[in-house]
Design a protein around this motif. Structure first.
Motif, PDB file in Angstrom:
ATOM      1  N   PRO A 123     -27.256   5.907 -56.175  1.00  0.00           N
ATOM      2  CA  PRO A 123     -29.080   5.289 -56.325  1.00  0.00           C
ATOM      3  C   PRO A 123     -30.010   5.488 -55.166  1.00  0.00           C
ATOM      4  O   PRO A 123     -30.227   5.233 -53.830  1.00  0.00           O
ATOM      5  CB  PRO A 123     -28.468   3.653 -56.905  1.00  0.00           C
TER       6      PRO A 123
ATOM      7  N   SER B 202     -33.456   3.238 -53.416  1.00  0.00           N
ATOM      8  CA  SER B 202     -33.669   2.043 -53.082  1.00  0.00           C
ATOM      9  C   SER B 202     -34.516   1.734 -53.815  1.00  0.00           C
ATOM     10  O   SER B 202     -35.489   2.944 -53.086  1.00  0.00           O
ATOM     11  CB  SER B 202     -33.321   1.453 -52.204  1.00  0.00           C
TER      12      SER B 202
ATOM     13  N   LEU C 182     -29.065   4.532 -51.613  1.00  0.00           N
ATOM     14  CA  LEU C 182     -28.443   3.436 -51.748  1.00  0.00           C
ATOM     15  C   LEU C 182     -26.618   3.192 -52.182  1.00  0.00           C
ATOM     16  O   LEU C 182     -26.244   3.958 -52.570  1.00  0.00           O
ATOM     17  CB  LEU C 182     -28.804   1.737 -52.698  1.00  0.00           C
TER      18      LEU C 182
ATOM     19  N   GLU D  57     -23.123   2.809 -53.267  1.00  0.00           N
ATOM     20  CA  GLU D  57     -23.218   2.623 -54.200  1.00  0.00           C
ATOM     21  C   GLU D  57     -22.413   1.381 -54.222  1.00  0.00           C
ATOM     22  O   GLU D  57     -22.331  -0.450 -55.080  1.00  0.00           O
ATOM     23  CB  GLU D  57     -21.324   3.151 -54.897  1.00  0.00           C
TER      24      GLU D  57
ATOM     25  N   THR E 210     -25.393  -1.528 -54.926  1.00  0.00           N
ATOM     26  CA  THR E 210     -25.732  -2.287 -55.631  1.00  0.00           C
ATOM     27  C   THR E 210     -25.855  -3.480 -56.036  1.00  0.00           C
ATOM     28  O   THR E 210     -26.718  -4.039 -57.024  1.00  0.00           O
ATOM     29  CB  THR E 210     -25.727  -0.912 -56.947  1.00  0.00           C
ATOM     30  N   GLU E 211     -24.822  -3.591 -56.022  1.00  0.00           N
ATOM     31  CA  GLU E 211     -24.387  -5.705 -56.515  1.00  0.00           C
ATOM     32  C   GLU E 211     -24.526  -6.317 -55.452  1.00  0.00           C
ATOM     33  O   GLU E 211     -24.013  -7.394 -56.017  1.00  0.00           O
ATOM     34  CB  GLU E 211     -22.517  -5.365 -56.816  1.00  0.00           C
TER      35      GLU E 211
ATOM     36  N   ASN F 297     -32.159  -5.735 -49.784  1.00  0.00           N
ATOM     37  CA  ASN F 297     -32.256  -5.646 -50.680  1.00  0.00           C
ATOM     38  C   ASN F 297     -30.962  -4.442 -49.978  1.00  0.00           C
ATOM     39  O   ASN F 297     -29.544  -4.035 -50.878  1.00  0.00           O
ATOM     40  CB  ASN F 297     -32.915  -4.292 -51.711  1.00  0.00           C
ATOM     41  N   ASP F 298     -30.829  -3.729 -49.679  1.00  0.00           N
ATOM     42  CA  ASP F 298     -30.460  -2.448 -49.322  1.00  0.00           C
ATOM     43  C   ASP F 298     -28.787  -2.694 -48.365  1.00  0.00           C
ATOM     44  O   ASP F 298     -27.918  -2.465 -48.293  1.00  0.00           O
ATOM     45  CB  ASP F 298     -30.760  -1.173 -48.066  1.00  0.00           C
TER      46      ASP F 298
ATOM     47  N   GLU G 102     -33.935  -7.294 -60.807  1.00  0.00           N
ATOM     48  CA  GLU G 102     -34.135  -6.553 -60.308  1.00  0.00           C
ATOM     49  C   GLU G 102     -35.680  -5.665 -59.537  1.00  0.00           C
ATOM     50  O   GLU G 102     -36.367  -6.899 -60.323  1.00  0.00           O
ATOM     51  CB  GLU G 102     -33.676  -4.436 -60.974  1.00  0.00           C
TER      52      GLU G 102
END
Length: 336
Positions: free
Chosen positions: A49, A51, A58, A60, A63-64, A107-108, A190
């Motif tokens: 994924p 970002s 990103l 894994e 991501t949550e 986010n990251d 998101e």
């Protein structure tokens, strides 16, 4: 009679051969489609994924993570900051008294605590909403509270939801409220990025060499960025000293800097000297990346503040981005 039988047999042979050829052709097409699909899936697995906020791969497990934006204070009593070094995108804008405040997007990489958290101002709200990220603040101006109820993203206010915050006893209020991120549940929203694109190979013909940037907001907020060519990053300084994280001592750095000039004016009838920043319409912008400065424009469409070069979204380096909003009447306070 024998001739007729021969012709029938020959026709059957031709038909069988044709069927076999069609079957082989179908198998070949199917094999190619399957191979292409496997190759695509393999590439996705290799890249993983990406970002939305930084354009970087990103992890894994990240991501949550809860994705959010938060207001952070920048008066002298709020320094040094906690967690700001890990923000993906940061907007620095003035509030009353020429003091600046940060809207930081995470986010990251999510720090354990962020702050000091501070109150909202109304012109930050469309920016947070356009990223489709939950908005966290500790109080707000009357103008902000008038708009908060209309946001299409979740909000958390420390004034009424203090369970998300702690008070640091080594500092005094209102400079001691910190967001504790392990209290946050994962939000459904998101991030959406229609502000800029990412392209590490982008080049610009009209770029000017520029390895430093200085912005003076007031007599206690003098911001500097120094370009580190080896790292291809801009190191941030505040009042002549490295702008470092309180928890780790790590200096804040960014891969891209955006200076956006916007009109600022006092709000009529507001006895606290609050201001309005016009982030609608269009205005001038300067982009700093790869040790160069590139002139462009910012433009707001459908509530989205985007950054452009020749009517196309600017392509920035993958990585962290700082947006410095500066009063359009004070361009002399910016040098590079």
């Amino acid at each position: 009679m024998k001739k007729a039988s021969y012709l029938i047999i020959l026709a059957l042979i031709v038909l069988l051969v044709g069927c076999n050829q069609n079957e082989d052709s179908m198998k070949s097409a199917g094999d190619l489609e399957s191979t292409a699909r496997i190759d695509t899936e393999k590439q996705q697995l290799e890249i993983g994924p990406v970002s939305i906020t930084t354009g970087l791969p990103l992890e894994e497990e990240n991501t949550e993570n809860p994705k959010f934006s938060v207001m952070i204070e920048n008066s002298p009593d709020a320094r040094p900051h906690s967690g700001l070094v890990q923000a993906d995108v940061v907007y620095e804008m003035e509030v009353e008294g020429n003091v600046t405040r940060f809207l930081a997007l995470f986010n990251d990489d999510i720090p354990e605590k962020v702050g000091p958290a501070r109150s909202s101002r109304h012109y930050y709200l469309p920016v947070a909403e356009s990223w489709n990220m939950p908005y966290i603040h500790f109080g707000g101006s009357p103008q902000a509270y008038n708009k908060l109820s209309t946001l299409n993203v979740p909000t958390i206010d420390g004034m009424t939801q203090s369970n998300y915050f702690i008070r640091d006893s080594s500092r005094y209020a209102p400079h001691n409220a910190y967001l504790v991120t392990n209290q946050l549940d994962a939000f459904e929203e998101e991030p959406i990025n229609e502000k800029f694109a990412f392209d590490e190979d982008a080049s610009y013909e009209e770029a000017l060499n520029s390895t430093s940037l200085e912005i003076t907001y007031n007599n206690f907020t003098h911001v500097e960025y120094q370009y580190d060519e080896e790292a291809n990053q801009y190191k941030r300084f505040l009042e002549g000293q490295p702008h470092a994280d309180r928890e780790t001592g790590t200096q804040i750095s960014a891969n891209n800097i955006i200076v956006a000039y916007a009109n600022q004016q006092l709000i009529p009838g507001d006895n606290s000297g609050r201001i309005d920043i016009t982030l609608t319409g269009t205005g001038e912008a300067v982009y700093f990346l790869d040790g160069q400065a590139v002139k462009g424009t910012w433009k707001t469409e459908d509530g989205n503040l985007g950054f452009y070069l020749d009517d196309t979204l600017i392509a920035l380096n993958p990585g962290k981005t700082w947006v410095q909003v500066v009063d359009a009447s004070k361009k002399e306070n910016v040098s590079y």
